[in-house]
Design a protein around this motif. Structure first.
Motif, PDB file in Angstrom:
ATOM      1  N   LEU A   1      -5.654  -2.883  -9.797  1.00 57.97           N
ATOM      2  CA  LEU A   1      -4.824  -3.216  -8.645  1.00 57.97           C
ATOM      3  C   LEU A   1      -4.895  -4.698  -8.282  1.00 57.97           C
ATOM      4  O   LEU A   1      -5.886  -5.368  -8.585  1.00 57.97           O
TER       5      LEU A   1
ATOM      6  N   LEU B   1       1.914   2.181  -3.503  1.00 66.91           N
ATOM      7  CA  LEU B   1       0.828   2.750  -4.302  1.00 66.91           C
ATOM      8  C   LEU B   1       0.559   4.199  -3.925  1.00 66.91           C
ATOM      9  O   LEU B   1       0.306   5.042  -4.796  1.00 66.91           O
TER      10      LEU B   1
ATOM     11  N   THR C   1      -6.557   2.445 -13.130  1.00 64.86           N
ATOM     12  CA  THR C   1      -5.446   1.603 -12.674  1.00 64.86           C
ATOM     13  C   THR C   1      -6.027   0.334 -12.064  1.00 64.86           C
ATOM     14  O   THR C   1      -6.859   0.395 -11.161  1.00 64.86           O
TER      15      THR C   1
ATOM     16  N   GLN D   1       0.813  -1.209   0.000  1.00 64.55           N
ATOM     17  CA  GLN D   1       0.000   0.000   0.000  1.00 64.55           C
ATOM     18  C   GLN D   1       0.853   1.268   0.000  1.00 64.55           C
ATOM     19  O   GLN D   1       0.552   2.218  -0.733  1.00 64.55           O
TER      20      GLN D   1
ATOM     21  N   ARG E   1      -7.344   1.424  -3.532  1.00 65.41           N
ATOM     22  CA  ARG E   1      -7.001   2.587  -4.341  1.00 65.41           C
ATOM     23  C   ARG E   1      -6.750   3.774  -3.414  1.00 65.41           C
ATOM     24  O   ARG E   1      -7.613   4.115  -2.594  1.00 65.41           O
TER      25      ARG E   1
END
Length: 286
Positions: free
Chosen positions: A274, A263, A272, A260, A280
């Motif tokens: 994942l 990201l 995007t 995380q 997100r």
């Protein structure tokens, strides 16, 4: 020390990383350890200097951040990309039995010293948990499970024992298993020759739309790289530096050892894709 240890019988019983709450930060059960134990320096990530062991000026009496919703605009973007992988609540509720450093100030020094060690152990557990959920690496599951249990046992020891843990040796032991698991996953995803860009300097690289399926990008410098619409399925991203990397439209499904914090440092959007178990980032545009 309160012992809430859970020892699953098999790797499969642990489920995915997303279903493993002890490896996900629970700030409500932590005594603000990342805000007090760790140092930071005035930079693009932090608005001010703060030495280790000194509580942040924004840490409330309830151990919550007073500017949580304004961290980025207030100059504390570094706080938004940090993840303790559940170490904060482990130290707070298990190692020190739910008694805070404010309630017993004499414990503060030990608690703050233990936290970085626990964070490293939890990071190793997080990667092992992910590896044990990979079908392609099933032949390694038994060995990884034994290592997982050894490290998990260490996280339930007394503070003095935790401070004596040889973390580099554990990293080497875990790293060997992750390397083997990575090879199996990437070989299954992309038979034959695979792209090896491990540790590569790809600062600002133009990789938009690139086919990076099954690529070894472990430890690669991808700062400000254009990875828009790139195919990163089954790519190994362990330790890759994704600060300001453009992941808009990229396909990261099935990529391994991505976290995380990585990201949160990158740029992405609603297009995007994942891996399972990762969220997100809130600051990405919809």
């Amino acid at each position: 020390m309160s012992d809430t240890r859970r020892t699953p019988d098999s790797p499969d019983s642990r489920g995915t990383v997303a279903q493993t709450p002890e490896l996900r930060a629970d700030c409500g059960s932590c005594f603000g350890l990342c805000c007090a134990a760790l140092p930071f320096s005035a930079s693009a990530d932090f608005a001010v200097d703060k030495p280790a062991g000194q509580p942040c000026m924004h840490l409330g009496e309830d151990f919550r951040c007073g500017i949580h919703q304004q961290l980025r605009p207030r100059g504390f973007a570094g706080c938004t990309v940090y993840d303790c992988f559940g170490a904060g609540q482990k130290v707070s509720q298990v190692t020190f039995g739910g008694v805070s450093w404010r309630e017993e100030p004499d414990t503060a020094r030990r608690m703050f010293a233990v936290f970085p060690v626990m964070r490293q152990l939890h990071e190793l557990l997080r990667h092992l948990a992910e590896a044990m959920a990979l079908p392609a690496a099933r032949t390694l599951h038994a060995d990884m499970s034994r290592i997982y249990d050894d490290i998990d046992a260490l996280t339930h020891t007394e503070p003095a024992a935790l401070l004596d843990v040889e973390v580099p040796a554990l990293r080497a032991r875990v790293g060997d298993q992750l390397t083997r698991a990575s090879a199996l996953v990437r070989a299954e995803a992309r038979p034959g020759r695979k792209k090896n860009r491990r540790g590569a300097d790809l600062f600002g690289a133009r990789l938009g739309g690139a086919d990076l399926r099954g690529a070894d990008l472990r430890g690669a410098c991808l700062i400000a790289a254009d990875l828009s619409a790139a195919d990163l399925r089954a790519a190994d991203l362990l330790g890759a530096d994704l600060r300001d990397a453009d992941l808009r439209g990229a396909d990261l499904t099935g990529s391994i050892f991505l976290t995380q914090p990585q990201l949160r440092q990158a740029k992405g959007d609603a297009t995007t894709r994942l891996p399972r178990g990762l969220d997100r980032p809130a600051h990405w545009p919809a």
